[in-house]
Motif scaffolding. Structure first.
Motif, PDB file in Angstrom:
ATOM      1  N   TYR A 197      42.223  54.189  12.609  1.00  0.00           N
ATOM      2  CA  TYR A 197      42.911  52.902  12.573  1.00  0.00           C
ATOM      3  C   TYR A 197      41.982  51.808  13.111  1.00  0.00           C
ATOM      4  O   TYR A 197      41.055  52.103  13.884  1.00  0.00           O
ATOM      5  N   ASP A 198      42.230  50.576  12.708  1.00  0.00           N
ATOM      6  CA  ASP A 198      41.467  49.436  13.216  1.00  0.00           C
ATOM      7  C   ASP A 198      41.939  49.171  14.656  1.00  0.00           C
ATOM      8  O   ASP A 198      42.909  48.430  14.883  1.00  0.00           O
ATOM      9  N   THR A 199      41.246  49.770  15.598  1.00  0.00           N
ATOM     10  CA  THR A 199      41.703  49.756  16.997  1.00  0.00           C
ATOM     11  C   THR A 199      41.829  48.326  17.539  1.00  0.00           C
ATOM     12  O   THR A 199      42.858  47.965  18.113  1.00  0.00           O
ATOM     13  N   ALA A 200      40.776  47.523  17.312  1.00  0.00           N
ATOM     14  CA  ALA A 200      40.801  46.145  17.838  1.00  0.00           C
ATOM     15  C   ALA A 200      41.949  45.346  17.209  1.00  0.00           C
ATOM     16  O   ALA A 200      42.668  44.623  17.900  1.00  0.00           O
ATOM     17  N   GLY A 201      42.110  45.502  15.907  1.00  0.00           N
ATOM     18  CA  GLY A 201      43.163  44.778  15.178  1.00  0.00           C
ATOM     19  C   GLY A 201      44.546  45.159  15.686  1.00  0.00           C
ATOM     20  O   GLY A 201      45.405  44.295  15.894  1.00  0.00           O
ATOM     21  N   ILE A 202      44.762  46.443  15.917  1.00  0.00           N
ATOM     22  CA  ILE A 202      46.089  46.894  16.375  1.00  0.00           C
ATOM     23  C   ILE A 202      46.326  46.467  17.826  1.00  0.00           C
ATOM     24  O   ILE A 202      47.439  46.061  18.177  1.00  0.00           O
ATOM     25  N   TYR A 203      45.278  46.493  18.645  1.00  0.00           N
ATOM     26  CA  TYR A 203      45.426  46.028  20.036  1.00  0.00           C
ATOM     27  C   TYR A 203      45.832  44.546  20.068  1.00  0.00           C
ATOM     28  O   TYR A 203      46.699  44.138  20.839  1.00  0.00           O
ATOM     29  N   TYR A 204      45.200  43.757  19.207  1.00  0.00           N
ATOM     30  CA  TYR A 204      45.527  42.328  19.145  1.00  0.00           C
ATOM     31  C   TYR A 204      46.995  42.143  18.731  1.00  0.00           C
ATOM     32  O   TYR A 204      47.727  41.349  19.315  1.00  0.00           O
ATOM     33  N   LEU A 205      47.389  42.935  17.727  1.00  0.00           N
ATOM     34  CA  LEU A 205      48.775  42.863  17.236  1.00  0.00           C
ATOM     35  C   LEU A 205      49.762  43.236  18.343  1.00  0.00           C
ATOM     36  O   LEU A 205      50.771  42.543  18.552  1.00  0.00           O
ATOM     37  N   ILE A 206      49.449  44.292  19.064  1.00  0.00           N
ATOM     38  CA  ILE A 206      50.332  44.740  20.156  1.00  0.00           C
ATOM     39  C   ILE A 206      50.468  43.638  21.219  1.00  0.00           C
ATOM     40  O   ILE A 206      51.560  43.345  21.697  1.00  0.00           O
ATOM     41  N   LYS A 207      49.345  43.012  21.551  1.00  0.00           N
ATOM     42  CA  LYS A 207      49.346  41.937  22.553  1.00  0.00           C
ATOM     43  C   LYS A 207      50.246  40.786  22.101  1.00  0.00           C
ATOM     44  O   LYS A 207      51.063  40.268  22.866  1.00  0.00           O
ATOM     45  N   LYS A 208      50.089  40.407  20.815  1.00  0.00           N
ATOM     46  CA  LYS A 208      50.895  39.306  20.259  1.00  0.00           C
ATOM     47  C   LYS A 208      52.384  39.682  20.241  1.00  0.00           C
ATOM     48  O   LYS A 208      53.245  38.848  20.541  1.00  0.00           O
ATOM     49  N   MET A 209      52.654  40.938  19.862  1.00  0.00           N
ATOM     50  CA  MET A 209      54.049  41.405  19.823  1.00  0.00           C
ATOM     51  C   MET A 209      54.661  41.356  21.215  1.00  0.00           C
ATOM     52  O   MET A 209      55.802  40.946  21.411  1.00  0.00           O
ATOM     53  N   GLN A 210      53.870  41.776  22.194  1.00  0.00           N
ATOM     54  CA  GLN A 210      54.338  41.789  23.589  1.00  0.00           C
ATOM     55  C   GLN A 210      54.660  40.368  24.062  1.00  0.00           C
ATOM     56  O   GLN A 210      55.710  40.126  24.652  1.00  0.00           O
ATOM     57  N   GLN A 211      53.766  39.420  23.741  1.00  0.00           N
ATOM     58  CA  GLN A 211      53.954  38.029  24.182  1.00  0.00           C
ATOM     59  C   GLN A 211      55.186  37.390  23.529  1.00  0.00           C
ATOM     60  O   GLN A 211      55.897  36.615  24.138  1.00  0.00           O
ATOM     61  N   THR A 212      55.416  37.744  22.258  1.00  0.00           N
ATOM     62  CA  THR A 212      56.506  37.103  21.496  1.00  0.00           C
ATOM     63  C   THR A 212      57.793  37.920  21.542  1.00  0.00           C
ATOM     64  O   THR A 212      58.784  37.542  20.941  1.00  0.00           O
ATOM     65  N   LYS A 213      57.759  39.056  22.254  1.00  0.00           N
ATOM     66  CA  LYS A 213      58.923  39.949  22.366  1.00  0.00           C
ATOM     67  C   LYS A 213      59.362  40.503  20.999  1.00  0.00           C
ATOM     68  O   LYS A 213      60.553  40.584  20.701  1.00  0.00           O
TER      69      LYS A 213
END
Lengths: 199, 296
Positions: free
Chosen positions: A95-111
């Protein structure tokens, strides 16, 4: 004894019906539009490379359940987002590790509690929509259920009736339910509902 | 007079809590056929004919679906948000043992509106016949018209106490108690449809009295087909509430189980494919309400 029991049941029914959960902001999507749209488009690109779905399973948005989907097997793992195992697992299954980490961070911030891709069929041809749900700030009473805002991102323009309800197609007036819920228009391509389950 | 009410009330509780607790064994004469026989049978059929009994079932989607079921029996997909999971698990078992029986049954059902499978006579109700082919937004089940028919007729035929208040099909009932399955109904369906030796521990409300669930499953998985009746809401959380009703919601076919560093890895079949999941030993014990072992 039975009379007491009846009183308890009636009291509970009254409490549950009169004190339903209230979402603080009525225009949550408009306020968070850019971030939520960005999450959806990033997910769409990453998912096309290697399908997956992500859920935040705790109220604090620190634990994720990730579903890694291949043709033969779906792997479901739960991680604390700070755990090294998460990166190792994403790497192991290409998996695109960096891409998924960024997505997770954004999801966390936006709930954003859940994101996945949902397949459906129009004229027997496969279509896809991106489904994501947000945990808004709510006022909850005792026994009242939780509430989430679920968004559906279609790839093409959809049909809606005069009340803004999502329809099966232009020709029929049949209301299309996604996971048993009626969805309402935001734009031609995006619709929403309020639901008690994030997925 | 009130003592009779009390007696009736306790009798009712007894039925719910204990009668559904299954430790029964059923023994039926075995049936079997091969995939090759089933494919040969299917090739001889006119696959373009329409059925007057099933107005919304498209012949091409119906026969393509039967072909797919034979080529890949694990592809049975009970649909998103439906209560068809138990019928999905049953399909897996039927296809393991009698693919020809399945195809013949489906073809008879399509042609004549009624059919017999292993001495079980199916004569589906009109609303079910109207509904097959119309289920929408259920994922790939939308275009699998044979599976729509199969799941609907199974739900129409087999009834348990969960279906007591909703026995007749109405639009959307595939998602409701009309299609729900409790443990004893599942065992009854498996034994009568598959003609197999079924043994089960557990119940609809109380977890099985098994000391070490992992070892119990490990011992049985190689010699039997093992199905589990689980509380899926613990592993597929749907909201963030910490207090949840502890009730079983889902049937799966267990394929593998192993343990490393106190974490249990389960590999199971449901919804058209296999899933691998890691859970703690404690969670394993928490989610399982029924363990059904079926002779291979």
């Amino acid at each position: 004894m039975i009379r007491h029991f009846t009183i308890i049941i009636i009291s509970y029914q009254l409490l549950a019906s009169s004190c339903s959960t209230k979402i603080i902001s009525n225009n949550y999507y408009q306020l968070q539009k850019e971030t939520v749209d960005d999450i959806e488009s990033r997910y769409e690109k990453l998912n096309a490379l290697n399908p997956f779905a992500i859920a935040f399973t705790d109220k604090e948005f620190k634990i994720i359940s990730i579903e890694m989907i291949s043709d033969t097997l779906t792997r479901i793992y739960e991680f604390n987002i700070d755990e090294q195992r998460l990166a190792d697992t994403l790497l192991k299954y290409n998996y695109d590790t960096a891409g998924i980490y960024y997505l997770i961070k954004k999801m966390q911030q936006t709930k954003v509690a859940w994101i996945n891709s949902v397949d459906y069929y129009v004229n027997d041809q496969p279509q896809q929509l991106i489904y994501l749900s947000i945990k808004p700030i709510t006022i909850r009473y005792l026994f009242s259920p939780p509430k989430y805002i679920a968004l559906g991102y279609f790839r093409t323009a959809q049909s809606f009736d005069e009340k803004g309800r999502l329809l099966d197609n232009r020709r029929t007036k049949r209301i299309r339910k996604i996971k048993g819920q009626v969805f309402y228009k935001i734009t031609d391509r995006i619709c929403y509902t309020i639901t008690e389950k994030y997925r | 007079m009130s003592i009779y009410y009390k007696f009736a009330f306790f009798l009712f509780l007894f039925l719910i809590f204990f009668v559904e607790r299954i430790q029964a064994e059923y023994l039926f004469e075995g049936i079997s056929s091969t995939k090759k026989e089933a494919i040969e049978f299917l090739e001889k059929i006119d696959q373009t004919k329409e059925s007057t009994f099933w107005p919304n079932v498209k012949p091409k989607l119906f026969y393509d679906n039967l072909k797919l079921n034979l080529e890949n029996p694990k592809s049975f997909y009970p649909g998103r948000s439906t209560n068809f999971c138990s019928y999905g698990a049953l399909s897996y078992l039927v296809m393991e043992k009698d693919p020809l029986g399945y195809v013949k049954f489906m073809n008879d059902l399509y042609d004549k509106g009624e059919a017999v499978f292993n001495n079980n006579k199916f004569k589906p109700s009109k609303p079910v016949m109207q509904a097959a082919g119309t289920l929408k937004f259920k994922g790939v089940l939308d275009i699998r018209h044979a599976e729509q028919m199969w799941f609907l007729v199974l739900a129409d035929k087999f009834k348990g106490y969960l279906n007591f208040f909703d026995k007749r099909y109405h639009e959307g009932d595939e998602n409701t108690f009309w299609a729900a399955t409790n443990l004893s109904k599942f065992n009854r369906m498996v034994s009568s449809m598959c003609g197999r030796h079924v043994k089960a521990v557990g119940s609809d409300l109380i977890k099985p009295w098994v000391k070490d669930v992992y070892s119990y499953l490990q011992k049985r998985i190689d010699s039997n087909i093992t199905s589990l009746y689980i509380n899926n809401r613990i592993i597929h959380k749907k909201n963030h509430d910490k207090i949840k009703f502890s009730i079983p919601t889902h049937f799966i076919i267990l394929k593998q189980i192993r343990k490393e560093n106190n974490m249990v890895t389960l590999r199971y079949w449901d919804y058209g494919g296999e899933t691998e999941m890691q859970i703690s030993n404690r969670t394993l014990k928490k989610i399982i309400f029924g363990i059904i072992t079926i002779d291979k």
